[in-house]
Enzyme design. Structure first.
Site: not given
Ligand code: BGC
Length: 747
Positions: A304
């Site tokens: 993430d």
């Molecule tokens: C979130 C994810 C998301 C990613 C990309 C992260 O901060 O937890 O769910 O897909 O960002 O935007």
């Protein structure tokens, strides 16, 4: 010891991949053979669009456009394998604009030695929400409330189609974390609290996004989020520690991921938090032993946002970023959502050159990434000729409306206050939710937090506009009353409401997700409560319409109102859907996918343990939610009778049929969700008082009856035992449909 184990394991994995590659895609193994260390490290890096766009990372020139010099650095110097769009500078742009961006990126890759295409990923969370004019669907919690997986699947098909129409082949969706902690800011992104319901929705989401897993210009790669246990922070605050036993993890939080893997999910994103003190991004047991060896996941594991660096800054388990890169890659990460600099790539190159990370480990990740690109048709640039005439079409909007109509859950309806049938009656509408598309959609709507009104879809109706459309503007008076948490003018509301026959109050919550959505309690903001209390003094029928990110406590106002229409976050068509339920054009059929708490510290689930039944007065009313899991009223009446089991004893490899007759005794056609629950009476692990066993959504015409049959197998009654094995123990079980119970014996 661990190091030897790891090396052996990676050698095995790589052999397997080579065999796989030789059999299916000889070119991938050959390609890896030609790649330099730098190219491999770049392939494993994902950067934000901000790094190759004009403007500053958090202040991009809008609409976004590619900066050629930055692009050259990313592609030709760093060989970056992937990009995403959601950085602080992101916005929503047209399809043409997206296509220009991809064309620029692809043409730069053509200047490289190996011409490996990049893969672009996006958060198309409830529709392809970063493209202007895309169809926006209800959020996941609302989808689950339909209890209609076939309908939900159609929504994911539309999302995949519209993402591809914008040139995007990879969607960071669905969220498979279970929604059992309503304080958590991402509760609305889940399919609710129940494993079985969430599993059915998981199948719908993965198959809707990926189709039959063969290349198709209308489907994308799904991304299971966020492996594992992310939704259950002890404090409720996003990305804070999770304390869960492995048994509980396997019982509640693993099955949706298992289901998605069986369904062929191509990618996974990792939980940013720590479980029992170990950040998941550094956890070999979870990322390799469990995910790869036990569950057999063959796809790409993506971090993430910035989560490798966070092993240093947030978790303090690595002293330096280099150590963090080592830990995460050795734990099993394939691709780093770095995403705002090149440090990850540089450090990975150093670690490979120093021989600390074996090439076999790198090659298995690169092979998975290239396989993903190959399967999505990116090497051949296959879908550039495809036309997408249905993008943002009325046909797609109708599918979104169908989901919105079926999610709306009628929680209270005293004296048949609803539907509003009397054409002569006037209504007064107020509250922060009445006049906002953003509050219907929630976060991940055109921007990350979903609060910017500049990008709202054109010609969509707010709840107020939709009510006016059905009732005629002259029957509808309106005043705002309060914002989300400030009183604006309650006297104005009282003055206008005095002349109305009925009052509709639209309560709402500010859209938010992740850490910005953390809250300290579940109570509805006082201003909104005050509005309801003040209007209740007029002694007129009050109808609440709720659009919340999570169940907000309504304890002080439930007794003051006559009807409650719970609409979750129903998306761009939500206004229409709410109005059509209010006026009886749609007969509500949504059912709660979570137990609606009566009070802020009473966060029990319907599948509670017996010990949780005990109340302060030692009665067994400990679980007394405001509204039960699976509850939702209809304008029709459904009568259940004649529950029958085909036999009383269930043996191995055998099944029992359970049937019940459901009759629509009203004069209005309606949909009903027939739910069967079970209770394991005695088990080696303290069993739940009840658990959902199966369900079926049916349509019944006025006066019609149907016999519904469920086929129950032994495994359907299983749980995770102390040895972490899934078992069904012999003994007595109760099967329950509505008020009828049948006891069976399992051998
Ligand atoms: C979130 C994810 C998301 C990613 C990309 C992260 O901060 O937890 O769910 O897909 O960002 O935007």
């Amino acid at each position: 010891m661990n190091r030897i184990k790891n090396t052996l394991f990676f050698a095995l994995i790589f052999c397997n991949l080579t065999v796989f590659a030789q059999k299916k895609q000889i070119d991938i193994a050959a390609l890896i053979g030609k790649m330099s260390i730098e190219e491999k490290a770049g392939e494993m890096t994902q950067l934000d669009l901000g790094l190759i766009a004009n403007g500053d990372v958090c202040n991009l020139t809008q609409p976004q456009s590619i900066n050629q010099a930055k692009l050259k650095k990313a592609i030709s110097q760093y060989h970056i394998g992937s990009f995403l769009n959601v950085g602080c500078g992101s916005g929503t742009i047209s399809r043409e604009n997206w296509q220009k961006i991809f064309a620029a990126i692809q043409s730069e890759t053509k200047n490289t030695k190996l011409q490996i295409p990049i893969i672009f990923g996006i958060d198309a969370i409830h529709g392809n929400n970063y493209t202007i004019g895309a169809t926006l669907f209800p959020q996941q919690i609302a989808q689950a409330a339909t209890w209609n997986p076939d309908l939900v699947k159609q929504g994911y098909e539309v999302t995949a189609y519209e993402a591809r129409a914008s040139g995007i082949p990879w969607n960071f969706s669905p969220v498979l974390d279970l929604g059992r902690q309503p304080l958590w800011s991402r509760f609305f992104e889940t399919f609710g609290e129940d494993v079985l319901l969430a599993n059915k929705m998981t199948v719908a989401a993965i198959s809707g996004l990926q189709g039959d897993n063969q290349y198709s210009p209308y489907h994308v790669a799904a991304c299971m989020k966020h492996f594992l246990g992310y939704s259950m922070p002890l404090s409720g605050k996003d990305r804070t520690p999770i304390w869960l036993s492995e048994r509980e993890m396997r019982e509640y939080y693993l099955p949706t991921f298992q289901t998605a893997i069986q369904q062929g999910a191509k990618t996974v994103m990792i939980n940013s938090a720590d479980i029992n003190g170990t950040p998941v991004h550094a956890n070999y047991d979870i990322l390799t032993t469990l995910l790869r060896n036990e569950l057999g996941f063959k796809g790409v594991a993506l971090t993430d946002w910035e989560d490798i660096y966070k092993l240093v800054d947030m978790h303090h388990v690595a002293a330096t970023k280099k150590e963090a890169v080592y830990m995460a890659i050795m734990a099993g990460i394939d691709m780093s959502m770095t995403p705002n600099d090149y440090q990850f790539t540089d450090l990975l190159i150093e670690l490979i050159k120093e021989g600390r990370i074996p090439m076999s480990r790198i090659d298995s990740s690169v092979s998975r990434i290239l396989t993903l690109k190959y399967e999505l048709g990116l090497f051949e640039n296959k879908d550039t000729q495809t036309k997408y005439p249905l993008f943002g079409s009325a046909e797609h909007a109708a599918k979104s409306l169908a989901v919105a109509n079926e999610c709306i859950t009628l929680l209270k309806n005293n004296k048949q206050t609803l539907p509003l049938k009397n054409k002569k009656e006037s209504v007064f509408v107020c509250g922060p939710g009445a006049y906002s598309l953003n509050y219907l959609n929630g976060a991940w709507t055109h921007t990350w937090q979903g609060v910017d009104t500049n990008f709202n879809t054109k010609n969509k109706l707010t709840t107020l506009a939709a009510i006016q459309k059905i009732a005629g503007a002259n029957r509808v008076a309106y005043a705002l009353g309060t914002s989300i948490d400030q009183i604006i003018n309650i006297d104005d509301c009282l003055a206008k409401a005095k002349n109305a026959d009925k009052i509709i109050i639209c309560l709402a919550e500010t859209p938010s997700t992740e850490i910005p959505g953390n809250i300290d309690n579940l109570y509805l903001p006082k201003a909104q409560e005050d509005l309801v209390i003040a209007l209740s003094k007029l002694n007129k029928p009050i109808i609440l319409v709720c659009t919340f990110n999570r169940p907000r406590i309504l304890k002080n106002i439930i007794p003051l109102v006559d009807a409650i229409v719970y609409a979750y976050l129903p998306g761009d068509e939500g206004g229409k859907a709410i109005a059509s339920v209010l006026f009886g054009e749609t007969n509500p059929s949504g059912k709660l996918p979570f137990s609606y708490p009566a009070d802020a510290n009473s966060l029990l689930h319907y599948d509670r343990k017996y010990a949780e039944n005990i109340n302060v007065d030692f009665s067994n009313k400990g679980y007394s939610p405001a509204f039960d899991f699976g509850f939702g009223m209809s304008y029709s009446n459904f009568n259940y009778s004649g529950m029958v089991v085909s036999k009383n004893t269930l043996n191995d490899n055998d099944s029992i049929q359970v049937s019940v007759v459901v009759k629509n005794t009203s004069e209005m056609k309606g949909k009903e969700v027939v739910q069967i629950y079970y209770a394991d009476l005695v088990a080696s692990i303290s069993p739940s008082v009840k658990k959902l066993l199966a369900f079926k959504k049916i349509d019944l015409a006025a006066g019609e009856q149907q016999t519904i049959t469920f086929q129950i197998h032994k495994n359907d009654l299983s749980f995770i035992n102390k040895q972490l094995k899934r078992v069904t123990e012999a003994g007595e079980f109760d099967l329950m449909i509505q008020n009828e119970t049948k006891r069976i014996y399992v051998n």
